[in-house]
Design an enzyme around this catalytic site. Sequence first.
Site, PDB file in Angstrom:
ATOM      1  N   SER A 194      16.232  45.312  -1.859  1.00 37.84           N
ATOM      2  CA  SER A 194      15.063  46.068  -1.917  1.00 37.84           C
ATOM      3  C   SER A 194      14.106  45.137  -1.014  1.00 37.84           C
ATOM      4  CB  SER A 194      14.716  46.550  -3.209  1.00 37.84           C
ATOM      5  OG  SER A 194      13.363  46.972  -3.158  1.00 37.84           O
TER       6      SER A 194
ATOM      7  N   TYR B 291      13.487  44.452 -11.685  1.00 43.08           N
ATOM      8  CA  TYR B 291      14.317  44.768 -10.691  1.00 43.08           C
ATOM      9  C   TYR B 291      14.226  44.040  -9.546  1.00 43.08           C
ATOM     10  CZ  TYR B 291      15.406  48.314  -6.807  1.00 43.08           C
ATOM     11  OH  TYR B 291      16.133  48.834  -5.692  1.00 43.08           O
TER      12      TYR B 291
END
Length: 241
Positions: free
Chosen positions: A137, A150
């Site tokens: 990401s 995350y």
Amino acid sequence: MTRVAVVTGGSRGIGRAAAERLAADGTAVVIVYAGNTAEAEKTVAQIKASGGQAIAAQADVADEKAVAAAFDLAEETFGGVDVVVNSAGIMPLGTVADMDLDVFDQTMRTNARGTFVVSQQAARRLRSGGAIIMISSSVVGLRFPRYGAYAMTKGGVEALTLVLARELRGRDITVNTVAPGPTATALFLDGKDQDTIDTLAKQPPLERLGEPSDVAEVVSFLAGPARWVNGQTIRANGGII
């Protein structure tokens, strides 16, 4: 010989778009999903209706026996495995100060351990000419507040890519990561108000959210023709960073 792909998280979002794109490229696809049988079967049906080959396999990506069984199914059904797309993941948000550690542990289990377990099977089983594709990401570089857990898992995924590419020396297997920016999937959109979504959409110079198909385009490139791209993280994010 037909190339065969195992795609985790393949029933929704980026994983589904990647599975559909690979199938359109002529790759037989095994859709690995956690629990949403209806969506997995819908994806398989869509691929078959478009003339592709696909089956579904339910597995917790952090469960090594379940993952091994999914690879077994791929080999039994299609004859081997050439491509693995590690797109299963969860994204609970919370500050470092306030995040529930049970939620943190689950995030690490799915995103970090799950990617490792799937990559372990890939390293053992992929045929020559294969490709392992991680999904990270762009939040690793954007450093958004509340994305600590995350981003921590995805930073680990990017580090694993570098190591695994070197461990597979001499096998003609590439290992790369795609790091999407804000992409219009349920994983990204859930829990965000429209103002937040609009603000994020305006950040890239292209002034829009990514679509799952934008990411699938890069996955397709890495899965097939990109034999000289190895050990890289490609930030498919519209230029946001």
